[in-house]
Design a protein around this motif. Structure first.
Motif, mmCIF file in Angstrom:
data_model
loop_
_atom_site.group_PDB
_atom_site.id
_atom_site.type_symbol
_atom_site.label_atom_id
_atom_site.label_comp_id
_atom_site.label_asym_id
_atom_site.label_seq_id
_atom_site.Cartn_x
_atom_site.Cartn_y
_atom_site.Cartn_z
ATOM 1 N N ALA A 99 -68.324 -19.265 -48.541
ATOM 2 C CA ALA A 99 -68.161 -19.315 -47.088
ATOM 3 C C ALA A 99 -67.254 -20.465 -46.654
ATOM 4 C CB ALA A 99 -69.527 -19.439 -46.413
ATOM 5 N N ASP A 100 -67.347 -21.645 -47.327
ATOM 6 C CA ASP A 100 -66.531 -22.778 -46.900
ATOM 7 C C ASP A 100 -65.051 -22.574 -47.207
ATOM 8 O OD1 ASP A 100 -66.756 -22.935 -49.611
ATOM 9 O OD2 ASP A 100 -67.283 -25.059 -49.690
ATOM 10 N N THR A 101 -64.734 -21.615 -48.111
ATOM 11 C CA THR A 101 -63.331 -21.324 -48.405
ATOM 12 C C THR A 101 -62.633 -20.728 -47.186
ATOM 13 O OG1 THR A 101 -63.870 -20.934 -50.727
ATOM 14 C CG2 THR A 101 -61.768 -20.051 -49.928
ATOM 15 N N LEU A 102 -63.347 -19.898 -46.451
ATOM 16 C CA LEU A 102 -62.759 -19.224 -45.288
ATOM 17 C C LEU A 102 -62.322 -20.215 -44.216
ATOM 18 C CD1 LEU A 102 -65.223 -16.207 -44.921
ATOM 19 C CD2 LEU A 102 -63.020 -16.279 -46.082
ATOM 20 N N ALA A 103 -62.955 -21.374 -44.188
ATOM 21 C CA ALA A 103 -62.617 -22.361 -43.155
ATOM 22 C C ALA A 103 -61.188 -22.860 -43.294
ATOM 23 C CB ALA A 103 -63.599 -23.539 -43.223
ATOM 24 N N HIS A 104 -60.610 -22.772 -44.487
ATOM 25 C CA HIS A 104 -59.257 -23.276 -44.728
ATOM 26 C C HIS A 104 -58.183 -22.197 -44.581
ATOM 27 C CE1 HIS A 104 -61.191 -26.905 -46.157
ATOM 28 N NE2 HIS A 104 -61.899 -26.186 -47.021
ATOM 29 N N LEU A 105 -58.585 -20.937 -44.354
ATOM 30 C CA LEU A 105 -57.636 -19.847 -44.199
ATOM 31 C C LEU A 105 -57.256 -19.654 -42.748
ATOM 32 C CD1 LEU A 105 -59.162 -17.200 -46.661
ATOM 33 C CD2 LEU A 105 -57.328 -18.844 -47.099
ATOM 34 N N ARG A 106 -56.045 -19.127 -42.532
ATOM 35 C CA ARG A 106 -55.569 -18.845 -41.182
ATOM 36 C C ARG A 106 -55.167 -17.377 -41.067
ATOM 37 N NH1 ARG A 106 -51.561 -24.094 -40.197
ATOM 38 N NH2 ARG A 106 -53.157 -25.716 -40.515
ATOM 39 N N GLU A 107 -54.990 -16.928 -39.855
ATOM 40 C CA GLU A 107 -54.597 -15.548 -39.609
ATOM 41 C C GLU A 107 -53.269 -15.252 -40.319
ATOM 42 O OE1 GLU A 107 -55.355 -11.811 -38.071
ATOM 43 O OE2 GLU A 107 -56.593 -13.594 -37.780
#
Length: 531
Positions: free
Chosen positions: A469-477
């Motif tokens: 879940a914490d990986t998604l925090a670093h992704l952008r659209e």
């Protein structure tokens, strides 16, 4: 303007509108200078020469005909192969795929023809069976071509890969030579290895012309080295005379037996399947557009050539898979190069002395170069399979089972020895076996979807995926995976770092110490080197 003139204009307009537009030139329509076209064409001839003379040698010896008659069979097969190649590559109305496909005598018919001879019949019975079955194949070509939907990438990729793998034992046998006890001959292996090395070195050369002629040059240089090793025999050159002319029906008019015709009909269906696979394969390699009409034209050319072959003392014609590999290796996609190869083959048939010189090339030289050729065919199939979706489908099972059936004749050549002759003809060819199994399973799992489970079997199911879940925090659209790397919406690479380095890298970015992605790799490499 008068009504008559207006009517003429309308008629002219309608004629222009109704006339089918000429297809736009494709990559296969490239025209090269005459010298290069001839050189590349000769390279194709050298690639398939050993294979095209093997069938008349085997059948002639089994028929018990004289050496002079065997030489006639060889010349006839070269002549007919050249005519078939010209028709297939250059084309005529409703005939020819107009693709770089070399035609020659089909190996698929060897077993049935040997069975005919073993039953007490002679060559005229074989010629009659080839004639009738090929006419039937010609009439079926249009219907056969309309099943292109049965050849999606999961089928074509599998068949192309099996084509390459099934050809490799031939290259290995050529390379190995023969020593006492059937072991490989060290001198033959050395010569094959040198030839292979020549191909690799010339392929690496930055000069395009040399790189594309690497196979032809390897034949020339390999033969020169073989001559220095005392492994070339030119004693047969000149024995067949300088010039010869075709002798139609040299063995007498064809005779017709029902059993022989039925067995040869199976061969025709096999060769039509193989030719379809080769047309699709060369279309994939060259980037040419292949539709059902093109396949039908190719099959009609195949069958017309086969029907005419017995009249010139030859046998069933088909596309040569080895030359498909040569197209992939050299990158020469022009069909006119193959047309030149057809003209050369006709010349070899008319001038046996030229063929006798080519026939003197040692088989280890052919084997060393063919390892690259045949391996490239298999690699092309793997490239096609890369387009297949293996997740949440039965495609993995289709490929696995088709591979297994396709490689049985390679792994165990006598596996089908106890089967009926028609089964040996179909299943004894790894290419046709793989094609039949892949088509049948693709129909079962991908076309006839009724009854398919929503949950794929354990064999075919892709593993369940999970992301922190914490990986998604670093992704952008717009972030995505491309060629194994993470890139943003603009296509700029996003660095991926190990968890124990993440906080340090994040801090250096915030402090302005890192301003470009490449700096991250340099800094992390230095950290890992000192840790």
């Amino acid at each position: 303007m008068s009504s008559t003139a207006s009517g003429h204009q309308d008629n002219d307009h309608r004629i222009r509108r109704d006339r089918p537009a000429r297809p736009a030139p494709g990559p296969e329509d490239e025209r090269l200078p005459l010298g290069r076209t001839t050189a590349y064409g000769f390279q194709h001839v050298l690639t398939m020469y050993g294979a095209i003379v093997a069938v008349p040698l085997i059948i002639g010896q089994a028929a018990g005909v004289s050496g002079e008659q065997i030489a006639l069979l060889i010349s006839s097969c070269l002549l007919m192969g050249g005519i078939a190649t010209i028709l297939q590559s250059f084309g005529a109305p409703y005939l020819g795929s107009r693709l770089p496909l070399v035609q020659g005598v089909s190996f698929a018919g060897v077993a049935p023809m040997l069975a005919v001879l073993a039953g007490g019949s002679d060559l005229t019975t074989i010629f009659g069976a080839v004639l009738v079955s090929s006419v039937v194949g010609f009439l079926l070509a249009g219907a056969f071509s309309r099943v292109l939907r049965l050849f999606p990438p999961v089928v074509t990729g599998t068949v192309i890969t099996v084509i390459g793998i099934s050809l490799l034992p031939v290259a290995i046998t050529w390379a190995a030579g023969s020593a006492e006890g059937g072991a490989a001959d060290p001198r033959s292996l050395a010569l094959a290895g040198i030839t292979l090395l020549i191909v690799l070195v010339l392929s690496k050369v930055g000069v395009g012309m040399i790189s594309r002629l690497s196979i032809l040059l390897s034949f020339v240089l390999g033969t020169a080295i073989a001559a220095a090793m005392g492994m070339v025999d030119f004693s047969g050159v000149g024995e067949g005379g300088i010039v010869t002319s075709p002798t139609p029906l040299a063995f007498g008019p064809p005779s017709f037996e029902i059993a022989s015709i039925i067995s040869m009909l199976i061969v025709v269906l096999v060769t039509m399947t193989e030719t379809t696979a080769d047309i699709l394969a060369v279309g994939e390699i060259t980037g040419a557009e292949v539709d059902s009409r093109r396949v039908a034209d190719g099959l009609r050319a195949d069958m017309l050539s086969s029907a005419g072959a017995p009249l010139l003392n030859s046998f069933t014609q088909t596309a040569f898979a080895a030359n498909v590999g040569l197209v992939a290796v050299t990158g020469i996609r022009s069909r006119f190069v193959v047309t030149a190869a057809g003209v050369i083959m006709v010349g070899l048939g008319m001038f046996p002395v030229i063929g006798e010189v080519v026939a003197a090339i040692p088989t280890p030289v052919l084997g060393g170069a063919s390892i690259v050729l045949f391996g490239t065919v298999a690699s092309s199939g793997v490239r096609t399979l890369a387009k297949v979706d293996f997740n949440h489908s039965m495609n993995l099972v289709i490929v696995a089972v088709a591979f297994a059936f396709g490689l049985i004749p390679v792994a165990a050549p006598q596996f089908y020895a106890g089967f009926p002759s028609w089964a040996q003809t179909i299943l004894g060819s790894g290419i046709s076996a793989a094609a039949i199994v892949a088509i049948a399973l693709n129909l079962l799992f991908n076309e006839l979807t009724a009854g398919n489970s929503e949950h794929p079997s354990a064999v075919a199911a892709a593993p369940v995926r999970v992301v922190r879940a914490d990986t998604l925090a670093h992704l952008r659209e717009g972030d995505r995976i491309q060629n194994g790397a993470v890139v943003d919406s603009q296509g700029t690479e996003v660095a991926v770092v190990a968890e124990h380095h993440f906080d340090d890298v994040r801090r250096m970015i915030d402090d302005g110490e890192i301003t470009h992605t490449d700096q991250i790799r340099t800094i992390l490499a230095a950290k890992d080197a000192t840790s």
